[in-house]
Structures are given as structure tokens and as C-alpha cells.
Design a protein around this motif. Structure first.
Motif, mmCIF file in Angstrom:
data_model
loop_
_atom_site.group_PDB
_atom_site.id
_atom_site.type_symbol
_atom_site.label_atom_id
_atom_site.label_comp_id
_atom_site.label_asym_id
_atom_site.label_seq_id
_atom_site.Cartn_x
_atom_site.Cartn_y
_atom_site.Cartn_z
ATOM 1 N N SER A 74 1.093 -1.141 0.373
ATOM 2 C CA SER A 74 0.212 -0.275 -0.219
ATOM 3 C C SER A 74 0.491 1.172 -0.154
ATOM 4 O O SER A 74 1.832 1.338 0.314
ATOM 5 N N ALA A 75 0.680 1.882 -0.524
ATOM 6 C CA ALA A 75 1.061 3.229 -0.747
ATOM 7 C C ALA A 75 0.941 4.243 0.371
ATOM 8 O O ALA A 75 1.872 5.334 0.689
ATOM 9 N N ALA A 76 0.085 4.271 1.500
ATOM 10 C CA ALA A 76 -0.588 5.154 1.913
ATOM 11 C C ALA A 76 -0.566 4.626 3.291
ATOM 12 O O ALA A 76 -1.126 3.331 3.471
ATOM 13 N N GLY A 77 -0.224 4.694 4.731
ATOM 14 C CA GLY A 77 -0.646 3.813 5.621
ATOM 15 C C GLY A 77 -1.501 5.265 6.982
ATOM 16 O O GLY A 77 -1.091 6.453 7.033
ATOM 17 N N ARG A 78 -2.692 4.348 7.886
ATOM 18 C CA ARG A 78 -2.318 5.952 8.832
ATOM 19 C C ARG A 78 -3.843 4.442 10.127
ATOM 20 O O ARG A 78 -3.275 3.185 10.087
ATOM 21 N N ALA A 79 -4.075 5.137 11.268
ATOM 22 C CA ALA A 79 -4.274 4.678 12.022
ATOM 23 C C ALA A 79 -5.327 3.390 11.684
ATOM 24 O O ALA A 79 -6.099 3.715 11.330
ATOM 25 N N LEU A 80 -5.006 2.805 12.604
ATOM 26 C CA LEU A 80 -5.938 1.037 12.797
ATOM 27 C C LEU A 80 -7.131 1.149 13.744
ATOM 28 O O LEU A 80 -6.449 1.405 14.645
ATOM 29 N N ALA A 81 -8.380 1.376 13.231
ATOM 30 C CA ALA A 81 -9.265 1.468 14.817
ATOM 31 C C ALA A 81 -9.278 -0.120 15.204
ATOM 32 O O ALA A 81 -8.855 -1.295 14.815
ATOM 33 N N PRO A 82 -9.283 -0.264 17.013
ATOM 34 C CA PRO A 82 -8.892 -1.566 17.728
ATOM 35 C C PRO A 82 -10.237 -1.811 17.504
ATOM 36 O O PRO A 82 -11.279 -1.671 17.489
ATOM 37 N N ARG A 83 -10.351 -3.279 17.990
ATOM 38 C CA ARG A 83 -11.514 -4.114 17.443
ATOM 39 C C ARG A 83 -12.225 -4.727 19.090
ATOM 40 O O ARG A 83 -10.686 -5.684 19.370
ATOM 41 N N THR A 84 -12.905 -5.309 18.664
ATOM 42 C CA THR A 84 -12.980 -6.111 20.294
ATOM 43 C C THR A 84 -13.063 -7.309 20.164
ATOM 44 O O THR A 84 -13.116 -8.380 18.522
ATOM 45 N N THR A 85 -12.631 -8.091 20.918
ATOM 46 C CA THR A 85 -12.244 -10.042 20.973
ATOM 47 C C THR A 85 -13.204 -10.741 21.942
ATOM 48 O O THR A 85 -13.615 -9.939 23.063
ATOM 49 N N GLY A 86 -13.228 -12.375 22.181
ATOM 50 C CA GLY A 86 -13.139 -12.482 23.839
ATOM 51 C C GLY A 86 -12.488 -12.436 24.290
ATOM 52 O O GLY A 86 -11.330 -11.748 24.147
ATOM 53 N N ARG A 87 -12.275 -12.885 25.732
ATOM 54 C CA ARG A 87 -11.425 -12.611 26.815
ATOM 55 C C ARG A 87 -10.444 -13.411 26.804
ATOM 56 O O ARG A 87 -10.438 -14.469 26.127
ATOM 57 N N PHE A 88 -9.272 -12.099 27.396
ATOM 58 C CA PHE A 88 -8.199 -13.164 27.273
ATOM 59 C C PHE A 88 -7.193 -12.486 27.962
ATOM 60 O O PHE A 88 -7.742 -11.242 28.758
ATOM 61 N N GLU A 89 -6.338 -12.964 28.145
ATOM 62 C CA GLU A 89 -5.333 -11.747 29.529
ATOM 63 C C GLU A 89 -4.030 -11.899 29.073
ATOM 64 O O GLU A 89 -2.861 -11.566 30.407
ATOM 65 N N LEU A 90 -3.496 -12.734 28.144
ATOM 66 C CA LEU A 90 -1.530 -13.132 27.715
ATOM 67 C C LEU A 90 -2.150 -12.933 26.598
ATOM 68 O O LEU A 90 -3.364 -13.479 25.625
ATOM 69 N N LEU A 91 -0.687 -12.417 25.279
ATOM 70 C CA LEU A 91 -0.749 -12.893 23.936
ATOM 71 C C LEU A 91 0.364 -12.868 23.182
ATOM 72 O O LEU A 91 1.620 -12.024 24.117
ATOM 73 N N GLY A 92 0.378 -13.196 22.402
ATOM 74 C CA GLY A 92 1.887 -13.082 21.903
ATOM 75 C C GLY A 92 1.630 -13.651 20.062
ATOM 76 O O GLY A 92 0.500 -13.193 19.571
ATOM 77 N N VAL A 93 2.665 -13.190 19.593
ATOM 78 C CA VAL A 93 1.918 -13.261 17.792
ATOM 79 C C VAL A 93 3.596 -14.258 17.773
ATOM 80 O O VAL A 93 4.822 -14.109 18.173
ATOM 81 N N THR A 94 3.281 -14.680 16.945
ATOM 82 C CA THR A 94 3.817 -16.286 16.493
ATOM 83 C C THR A 94 4.265 -16.405 15.071
ATOM 84 O O THR A 94 2.804 -15.580 14.156
ATOM 85 N N TRP A 95 4.811 -16.991 14.214
ATOM 86 C CA TRP A 95 5.267 -17.519 12.908
ATOM 87 C C TRP A 95 5.713 -18.654 12.428
ATOM 88 O O TRP A 95 6.609 -19.373 14.035
ATOM 89 N N ASP A 96 5.872 -19.004 11.285
ATOM 90 C CA ASP A 96 6.498 -20.362 11.285
ATOM 91 C C ASP A 96 7.799 -20.289 11.195
ATOM 92 O O ASP A 96 8.290 -18.959 10.392
ATOM 93 N N GLY A 97 8.817 -21.327 11.467
ATOM 94 C CA GLY A 97 10.383 -21.398 11.470
ATOM 95 C C GLY A 97 11.388 -20.507 11.913
ATOM 96 O O GLY A 97 10.585 -20.131 13.632
ATOM 97 N N PRO A 98 12.371 -20.273 11.999
ATOM 98 C CA PRO A 98 12.704 -19.511 13.094
ATOM 99 C C PRO A 98 12.486 -18.075 13.675
ATOM 100 O O PRO A 98 12.058 -17.178 12.737
ATOM 101 N N ALA A 99 13.309 -17.937 15.080
ATOM 102 C CA ALA A 99 13.391 -16.942 15.207
ATOM 103 C C ALA A 99 13.836 -15.482 14.584
ATOM 104 O O ALA A 99 12.845 -14.493 14.061
ATOM 105 N N HIS A 100 14.805 -15.788 13.758
ATOM 106 C CA HIS A 100 15.260 -14.960 13.318
ATOM 107 C C HIS A 100 14.536 -14.384 11.797
ATOM 108 O O HIS A 100 14.411 -13.574 11.074
ATOM 109 N N ALA A 101 13.913 -15.123 11.413
ATOM 110 C CA ALA A 101 12.809 -15.140 10.133
ATOM 111 C C ALA A 101 12.155 -13.699 10.252
ATOM 112 O O ALA A 101 11.364 -12.789 9.406
#
Length: 413
Positions: A74-101
Motif C-alpha cells: 500500500s502506498a499510504a498508511g494510517r491509524a487502525l481502529a481497535p477491535r472487540t475480541t473474546g476475553r483473554f489475559e495474555l497474548l503474543g504473535v507467532t510465525w512459522d520457521g526460526p526466530a530470526h525469520a
């Protein structure tokens, strides 16, 4: 029915409506629109891991894994509105492959307090992948790399901003929302009582066992982890960590934090069990971590490169600026003294370990000399166990040696 989500860096995205919460991730250099995970059987929309979707555990715990599609430009970017989710108390982001990816990438999150409805400020997740197993994948299950988990407390909304590094976003990016639930019910003993000082122990090596809250005591769902156990050689070193979660918690809530970390390590990262062998809360209570026997040399996943012949003990909290309470330091000393003393190791001594991974501070195969009680940063390029806790390690060693009968003068860490 479909939901229209406006403005992903100048682009609109349409996603199907499902029972799982919708989370948005904004990237201005590489845009990663979110595709909700399947709620039931069927092919997963992103990544090869079989762990995507909604996974539950006994006691009402759950992990919601939301795969990401993309990338799109995308050529431009702007703030993204937060969204409602189900209840949680901890989060993280994961991906396939090694950490250095995900090298030089950044992840920022913002969550909404479920009790007040107030949105918290933006927080950055540590994407270094510093904890983890250094055994072959077959020994730890279908592993995924990921950020350090962030304890948010009861939350029901999230916004995430992911900026990829020079190599672009790694495949299989997913947001992991963890609800620890109330814990699994068990008829097993909830605690292992402390041994009395001098109660038949050998002077000069074996310290008395501290009281230990068992896995049943913190509500572990044993059906979640791998069923077998993996053992290493005799434990010759203890590596002290901090969990990088909230510090100002009520000690009665520590089991919830541990359950959430357990679910993230197993259901999100694909490890065979929680990575730490023991955890200690700010009140000094010691908790059993990875299953297999507190007296036995259970192979953990805590100090990349040096999980062999060692035990990982994690202080629950973040001790970069927050000063660790004396009770916490005493708990760390007690469990370290006891664990090392089981094989006659001097808690104030030194030990040689061989690096099992070149992703550590030392190339694989390198013999390294450590203090018997060391910090995570001694084996890996990380700030863990924090700038406020790491300088306390000499006092912890001295107190642990005193508990072993090797030092006569009491020391308050």
C-alpha cells in the motif's frame, strides 16, 4: 454475512464473519490483513501448523489463534481502529520457521480492559525469540517461533501493528489470545511440603526442599502437553529468568499467569510443555514448572543453547526497572540451593556447559564456564532476567550456598 473493515493503510478488507474475534494488524511498509481462523474442522487459511484455530483446555482455558494473510502493498498508511475480541489475559504473535525469520521486525499491541472498557497504551512485544528448546523439532513437537508473551490482565479488545524487517514478514504470522480459565481440577496433591532444615540432609551440599506448589496446585491441564518426558544429565547450573509479565500482581493470581504461559508455550509455540522447570512469584512461593518430577533432571526449554544439564527458574514479573521483592529473591535462592544440592553442586561455584545452539551467545559445541547460578543473559543476548534482578544474583548465590551449609553468615538477598 460479511463484515466490512475500513482502512488498512488506505485499503479496505472484507472478511467472512465467524464466531472468533476479529483482530486487525496494520503495517505501513508491509500490510498484513487478518484472516480469522477456522472455528471447526477444515483447512487452515495460513501456515502449516495444525495448532491454528480455537484450542480449549480443562477449566475453561483457551487459546485463539488468528492467522494472517498477505502481504499486500500500500502506498499510504494510517491509524487502525481497535477491535472487540473474546476475553483473554495474555497474548503474543507467532510465525512459522526460526526466530530470526522476523529479524528487525517490530510488533506493537494495544488492549482494552475488560472491566473498565478503557483502552491501554501501545506496548511493544519482544520479538527476539530468546527462550526455547535447542533439541531437534521431533523432541519438542511442531515448534513455532514467537514473541515473548505479554500478560495483559482481563481484556476484550486488541489492536496490533506489525512492521516487517528487511526480509519481509515471515510465513504463518498469527496472533495468539490466551484465556487461562479457572484451571483444571485434579485429585493430586496441590503442594509438596517443605523439608525441615537439617532434616536428615547431608551437610555442605543438599539444602532442604522448599514448599513447592505442584502442577495440580496451579491447575495445569495435563492433556495439553506431550505425554512423555525428556531428561538431561545431572543439573549442574540454574539459569534465572523473569517472565516479562506484569509485576504488580496479587500473588493469588500467580497460578493464572503460569497457566497462560503454559498454554502459550504449548498451544501457540508448539513446545512439549512449559519451558521453565520452576517459577517463583513475588511472595516467594515456588511452583513446579515442566512436568517429569521436581527431583529429576527434566530437560527444559528456557535458555537457548544451554538447556542441557541445567534448570530454568523464572521470577514471575518484569524486573527491568521494578525492584524484585526480598521474598522473591529468597524463593529463588531456596529452590536453586535445593536443586543444585541434589547432586552436591556448590551454588556459589562454577560449572562448564557446552553450547547446543549457535543462536546462543556461543557457537554450538563451545565449552563455556558459568556461575552455578547464572542469569539468562549469560547464555543468550537478552536483558533477561532484567536490569534490576541480574545484579542480585551474587547475593542469591551466597544465600543459596548458606542454605547448603557452605556459608555460615546469613545473607539477605
Amino acid at each position: 454475512m460479511r463484515i466490512f473493515l475500513p482502512g488498512l493503510c488506505g485499503r479496505a478488507t472484507v472478511v467472512p464473519r465467524v464466531v472468533l474475534p476479529v483482530v486487525l494488524l496494520a503495517v505501513c511498509t508491509a500490510v498484513l490483513p487478518l484472516s480469522p481462523a477456522a472455528a471447526g474442522p477444515g483447512p487452515l487459511p495460513a501456515g502449516p501448523s495444525p495448532r491454528a484455530g480455537l484450542r480449549t483446555s480443562a477449566g475453561g482455558g483457551s487459546v485463539t489463534s488468528l492467522p494472517l494473510a498477505g502481504p499486500h502493498r500500500s502506498a499510504a498508511g494510517r491509524a487502525l481502529a481497535p477491535r472487540t475480541t473474546g476475553r483473554f489475559e495474555l497474548l503474543g504473535v507467532t510465525w512459522d520457521g526460526p526466530a530470526h525469520a522476523f529479524a528487525d521486525g517490530t510488533v506493537r499491541i494495544r488492549t482494552r480492559d475488560a472491566a473498565t472498557g478503557v483502552w491501554r497504551g501501545w506496548q511493544r512485544l519482544d520479538a527476539d525469540g530468546e527462550d526455547g528448546p535447542d533439541t531437534p523439532a521431533a523432541a519438542e513437537g511442531a515448534r513455532r517461533a514467537g514473541t515473548a508473551p505479554l500478560w495483559t490482565g482481563p481484556s476484550d479488545g486488541v489492536a496490533v501493528e506489525v512492521t516487517a524487517g528487511p526480509a519481509g514478514p515471515p510465513p504463518g504470522l498469527r496472533v495468539e489470545l490466551v484465556d487461562p480459565g479457572r484451571g483444571a481440577e485434579s485429585s493430586a496433591a496441590r503442594t509438596r511440603p517443605a523439608e525441615p532444615a537439617g532434616g536428615g540432609r547431608r551437610t555442605g551440599d543438599q539444602a532442604p526442599r522448599p514448599e513447592i506448589v505442584t502442577r495440580a496446585g496451579w491447575g495445569a491441564d495435563e492433556s495439553v502437553r506431550e505425554s512423555g518426558f525428556v531428561y538431561t544429565g545431572q543439573v549442574r547450573a540454574v539459569f534465572v529468568h523473569h517472565t516479562a509479565t506484569a509485576t504488580a500482581y496479587d500473588c493469588a493470581d500467580a497460578p493464572r499467569v503460569i497457566r497462560a504461559i503454559y498454554q502459550y508455550h504449548v498451544q501457540s509455540n508448539g513446545w512439549r510443555d512449559i519451558g521453565y522447570n520452576f517459577l517463583v512469584d513475588r511472595c516467594g512461593t515456588v511452583y513446579e514448572g515442566r512436568a517429569g518430577g521436581t527431583d529429576l533432571p527434566v530437560h527444559g526449554a528456557h535458555t537457548l543453547g544451554f538447556n542441557t544439564d541445567s534448570a530454568g527458574v523464572a521470577a514471575i514479573g518484569t524486573y527491568v526497572e521494578d525492584v524484585p521483592p526480598p521474598e522473591l529473591l529468597t524463593g529463588l535462592a531456596r529452590v536453586s540451593a535445593w536443586k543444585l544440592g541434589l547432586t552436591g553442586r556448590d551454588a556459589a561455584g562454577h560449572v562448564k556447559l557446552v553450547s547446543g545452539s549457535s543462536a546462543s551467545r556461543y557457537p554450538a559445541g563451545t565449552t563455556v564456564t558459568f556461575d552455578a547460578v547464572s542469569g539468562h543473559r549469560d547464555g543468550f543476548a537478552t536483558e533477561c532476567p532484567g536490569a534490576a534482578l541480574y545484579p542480585q544474583l551474587p547475593a542469591i548465590r551466597t544465600e543459596a550456598a548458606r542454605l547448603q551449609g557452605r556459608v555460615d553468615t546469613p545473607v539477605t538477598p
